[in-house]
Design an enzyme around this catalytic site. Sequence first.
Site, PDB file in Angstrom:
ATOM      1  N   SER A 130      50.436  60.293  45.025  1.00  0.00           N
ATOM      2  CA  SER A 130      50.899  59.567  43.840  1.00  0.00           C
ATOM      3  C   SER A 130      51.718  58.358  44.258  1.00  0.00           C
ATOM      4  CB  SER A 130      51.771  60.512  43.012  1.00  0.00           C
ATOM      5  OG  SER A 130      52.489  59.802  42.034  1.00  0.00           O
ATOM      6  N   TYR A 154      59.292  66.758  42.002  1.00  0.00           N
ATOM      7  CA  TYR A 154      57.829  66.566  41.968  1.00  0.00           C
ATOM      8  C   TYR A 154      57.403  65.576  43.061  1.00  0.00           C
ATOM      9  CZ  TYR A 154      53.411  64.403  40.743  1.00  0.00           C
ATOM     10  OH  TYR A 154      52.147  63.882  40.826  1.00  0.00           O
ATOM     11  N   LYS A 158      54.946  65.782  46.724  1.00  0.00           N
ATOM     12  CA  LYS A 158      53.867  64.875  47.171  1.00  0.00           C
ATOM     13  C   LYS A 158      54.181  64.333  48.563  1.00  0.00           C
ATOM     14  CE  LYS A 158      51.212  65.246  43.623  1.00  0.00           C
ATOM     15  NZ  LYS A 158      50.024  66.087  43.719  1.00  0.00           N
TER      16      LYS A 158
HETATM   17  P1  NAD Z   1      46.428  68.206  35.389  1.00  0.00           P
HETATM   18  O1  NAD Z   1      47.635  69.021  35.136  1.00  0.00           O
HETATM   19  O2  NAD Z   1      45.587  67.819  34.223  1.00  0.00           O
HETATM   20  O3  NAD Z   1      45.490  68.917  36.470  1.00  0.00           O
HETATM   21  C1  NAD Z   1      46.013  69.733  37.494  1.00  0.00           C
HETATM   22  C2  NAD Z   1      45.264  71.048  37.437  1.00  0.00           C
HETATM   23  O4  NAD Z   1      45.753  71.913  38.478  1.00  0.00           O
HETATM   24  C3  NAD Z   1      45.462  71.789  36.110  1.00  0.00           C
HETATM   25  O5  NAD Z   1      44.201  72.093  35.571  1.00  0.00           O
HETATM   26  C4  NAD Z   1      46.252  73.032  36.490  1.00  0.00           C
HETATM   27  O6  NAD Z   1      45.920  74.135  35.666  1.00  0.00           O
HETATM   28  C5  NAD Z   1      45.857  73.230  37.937  1.00  0.00           C
HETATM   29  N1  NAD Z   1      46.813  73.952  38.773  1.00  0.00           N
HETATM   30  C6  NAD Z   1      48.136  73.711  38.902  1.00  0.00           C
HETATM   31  N2  NAD Z   1      48.676  74.578  39.781  1.00  0.00           N
HETATM   32  C7  NAD Z   1      47.675  75.367  40.227  1.00  0.00           C
HETATM   33  C8  NAD Z   1      47.605  76.442  41.137  1.00  0.00           C
HETATM   34  N3  NAD Z   1      48.685  76.915  41.770  1.00  0.00           N
HETATM   35  N4  NAD Z   1      46.416  77.035  41.357  1.00  0.00           N
HETATM   36  C9  NAD Z   1      45.307  76.596  40.714  1.00  0.00           C
HETATM   37  N5  NAD Z   1      45.311  75.591  39.830  1.00  0.00           N
HETATM   38  C10 NAD Z   1      46.485  74.975  39.590  1.00  0.00           C
HETATM   39  O7  NAD Z   1      46.914  66.901  36.186  1.00  0.00           O
HETATM   40  P2  NAD Z   1      46.112  65.585  36.556  1.00  0.00           P
HETATM   41  O8  NAD Z   1      46.730  64.473  35.804  1.00  0.00           O
HETATM   42  O9  NAD Z   1      44.670  65.800  36.475  1.00  0.00           O
HETATM   43  O10 NAD Z   1      46.573  65.435  38.066  1.00  0.00           O
HETATM   44  C11 NAD Z   1      45.802  65.906  39.141  1.00  0.00           C
HETATM   45  C12 NAD Z   1      46.564  65.673  40.427  1.00  0.00           C
HETATM   46  O11 NAD Z   1      46.861  64.284  40.554  1.00  0.00           O
HETATM   47  C13 NAD Z   1      47.906  66.405  40.486  1.00  0.00           C
HETATM   48  O12 NAD Z   1      48.111  66.848  41.805  1.00  0.00           O
HETATM   49  C14 NAD Z   1      48.914  65.322  40.141  1.00  0.00           C
HETATM   50  O13 NAD Z   1      50.161  65.576  40.726  1.00  0.00           O
HETATM   51  C15 NAD Z   1      48.250  64.103  40.759  1.00  0.00           C
HETATM   52  N6  NAD Z   1      48.655  62.850  40.111  1.00  0.00           N
HETATM   53  C16 NAD Z   1      48.568  62.733  38.750  1.00  0.00           C
HETATM   54  C17 NAD Z   1      48.982  61.552  38.151  1.00  0.00           C
HETATM   55  C18 NAD Z   1      48.977  61.425  36.642  1.00  0.00           C
HETATM   56  O14 NAD Z   1      49.765  60.642  36.117  1.00  0.00           O
HETATM   57  N7  NAD Z   1      48.104  62.132  35.916  1.00  0.00           N
HETATM   58  C19 NAD Z   1      49.439  60.489  38.926  1.00  0.00           C
HETATM   59  C20 NAD Z   1      49.463  60.629  40.315  1.00  0.00           C
HETATM   60  C21 NAD Z   1      49.077  61.826  40.892  1.00  0.00           C
HETATM   61  C1  WQD Z   2      55.319  54.567  32.136  1.00  0.00           C
HETATM   62  C2  WQD Z   2      56.272  53.615  31.436  1.00  0.00           C
HETATM   63  C3  WQD Z   2      58.375  54.617  30.867  1.00  0.00           C
HETATM   64  C4  WQD Z   2      56.894  57.444  27.927  1.00  0.00           C
HETATM   65  C5  WQD Z   2      54.828  59.101  35.967  1.00  0.00           C
HETATM   66  C6  WQD Z   2      55.301  59.878  37.148  1.00  0.00           C
HETATM   67  C7  WQD Z   2      54.505  59.504  38.367  1.00  0.00           C
HETATM   68  C8  WQD Z   2      53.002  59.622  38.100  1.00  0.00           C
HETATM   69  C9  WQD Z   2      52.592  58.918  36.843  1.00  0.00           C
HETATM   70  C10 WQD Z   2      52.222  61.743  38.822  1.00  0.00           C
HETATM   71  C11 WQD Z   2      57.721  53.732  31.932  1.00  0.00           C
HETATM   72  C12 WQD Z   2      57.631  54.209  29.623  1.00  0.00           C
HETATM   73  C13 WQD Z   2      56.966  56.445  28.895  1.00  0.00           C
HETATM   74  C14 WQD Z   2      57.470  57.227  26.662  1.00  0.00           C
HETATM   75  C15 WQD Z   2      58.115  55.025  27.379  1.00  0.00           C
HETATM   76  N1  WQD Z   2      52.608  60.977  37.897  1.00  0.00           N
HETATM   77  N2  WQD Z   2      57.556  55.266  28.607  1.00  0.00           N
HETATM   78  N3  WQD Z   2      58.046  56.016  26.430  1.00  0.00           N
HETATM   79  O1  WQD Z   2      56.984  57.083  34.894  1.00  0.00           O
HETATM   80  O2  WQD Z   2      55.332  55.350  35.701  1.00  0.00           O
HETATM   81  O3  WQD Z   2      54.992  57.715  36.246  1.00  0.00           O
HETATM   82  O4  WQD Z   2      53.423  59.354  35.769  1.00  0.00           O
HETATM   83  O5  WQD Z   2      52.244  61.537  40.002  1.00  0.00           O
HETATM   84  O6  WQD Z   2      54.920  60.361  39.362  1.00  0.00           O
HETATM   85  O7  WQD Z   2      56.673  59.590  37.371  1.00  0.00           O
HETATM   86  O8  WQD Z   2      54.637  56.982  33.937  1.00  0.00           O
HETATM   87  O9  WQD Z   2      53.678  57.151  31.693  1.00  0.00           O
HETATM   88  O10 WQD Z   2      55.832  58.371  32.195  1.00  0.00           O
HETATM   89  O11 WQD Z   2      55.849  55.881  32.055  1.00  0.00           O
HETATM   90  O12 WQD Z   2      58.661  53.959  27.114  1.00  0.00           O
HETATM   91  O13 WQD Z   2      57.456  58.102  25.788  1.00  0.00           O
HETATM   92  O14 WQD Z   2      56.294  53.951  30.046  1.00  0.00           O
HETATM   93  O15 WQD Z   2      59.745  54.415  30.730  1.00  0.00           O
HETATM   94  O16 WQD Z   2      58.281  52.470  31.909  1.00  0.00           O
HETATM   95  P1  WQD Z   2      55.613  56.726  35.197  1.00  0.00           P
HETATM   96  P2  WQD Z   2      54.967  57.188  32.424  1.00  0.00           P
END
Ligand code: NAD
Ligand code: WQD
Length: 355
Positions: A130, A154, A158
């Site tokens: 991430s 969190y 990562k």
């Molecule tokens: P998500 O929660 O929709 O998907 C993650 C999945 O993993 C879920 O279906 C959950 O049930 C499953 N899971 C969690 N713990 C588990 C375990 N111990 N065993 C088996 N299954 C498990 O999230 P997403 O948005 O699809 O994210 C996928 C990956 O990408 C995650 O690792 C997340 O940290 C990373 N990521 C997400 C974002 C984002 O903003 N969505 C940004 C950067 C990185």
């Molecule tokens: C984006 C912008 C908020 C909600 C997070 C995690 C990061 C990654 C992606 C997994 C910011 C603003 C948000 C709201 C708002 N996830 N905001 N009102 O914070 O960039 O990243 O998700 O890895 O680790 O930290 O994403 O969508 O939460 O926020 O004004 O109700 O929107 O302040 O500026 P962020 P976000």
Amino acid sequence: MARNILVTGGAGYIGSHTVLQLLLGGYRVVVIDNLDNSCDIAIKRVQELAGPEYASNLSFHKIDLRDKTALGKIFASTKFDAVIHFAGLKAVGESVAKPLLYHDNNLIGTINLLEIMVANECKKLVFSSSATVYGWPKEVPCTEEFPLSAANPYGRTKLFIEEICRDVYLSDSEWKIILLRYFNPVGAHPSGYIGEDPHGTPNNLMPFIQQVAVGRRSALTVFGSDYATSDGTGVRDFVHVMDLADGHIAALCKLSDPSVGCEVYNLGTGKGTTVLEMVAAFEKASGKKIPLVMAGRRPGDAEVVYASTAKAERELKWKAKYGIDEMSRDQWNWASKNPYGYGSPKSGASLIAHI
Ligand code: NAD
Ligand code: WQD
């Protein structure tokens, strides 16, 4: 080309979109997921979208990554060419309240997976990292060489997993590992049949906007309007989930390159968008007014974060295709057809006819 792929967390948001693209690309896919933040309807819909030719190439097992015995059985039944590891908990606020849960789930789950991969001679991995590992970047765009830090538990999971992967590679150069640092994934499959369906109150901007638009919430709280940005609100690099899915296919292909060791790539668009610009794009796409409540900054938020995409473009031959208008269009298509996500009454039955 790797054909048998294990996808952990494949029922989740990014996982389900990636699994669909894998199936359409001719891969055989085994998904394991404990459904902690997802549901098996997503898997069924992925199969329907893939169509009869490809649907049977997908199997699903409800398994927790911390259950080593169950994980071992999956590896005993299939010889995997590579693993795409999405599974993990991802809510920043929850991770601050429950750090041990996050370290247990994300770290122990990953260590179990890596151990079983070693035991079964499967040494190709794509991992969901991430942009959070850049902490509060001092400048933008963020390149992969930037110093790393974590702003919350969190993010630390990562960072630690990235380090574990680097150690695993250093211990055995047969490993091929790609760490993908996603920026802000949004949007949905253009069919509106799969999308993001977070449990509980959304933490992220787009799912929150979407719930306001369908009437589930009264207003969007904008966190901070005094940043040094064009309109005072925070800037992020929003990237369409379909582009991300394609980024995973590109990473899988890259794993066959003999020069790959343990590599890291940003997946973003390289463009910064303010919160208010994203709201405006969504209003345009949906025709809905999003009421706003201006509030103070959210603790821990960075001001401006966006990616340098040069390395992914050069080495993965991957570049995001979609902009915020397409992201908003597809987010709204999903939201309007499934106002309560996968729990929306009869949404599935009426949708499939439009595919
Ligand atoms: P998500 O929660 O929709 O998907 C993650 C999945 O993993 C879920 O279906 C959950 O049930 C499953 N899971 C969690 N713990 C588990 C375990 N111990 N065993 C088996 N299954 C498990 O999230 P997403 O948005 O699809 O994210 C996928 C990956 O990408 C995650 O690792 C997340 O940290 C990373 N990521 C997400 C974002 C984002 O903003 N969505 C940004 C950067 C990185
Ligand atoms: C984006 C912008 C908020 C909600 C997070 C995690 C990061 C990654 C992606 C997994 C910011 C603003 C948000 C709201 C708002 N996830 N905001 N009102 O914070 O960039 O990243 O998700 O890895 O680790 O930290 O994403 O969508 O939460 O926020 O004004 O109700 O929107 O302040 O500026 P962020 P976000």
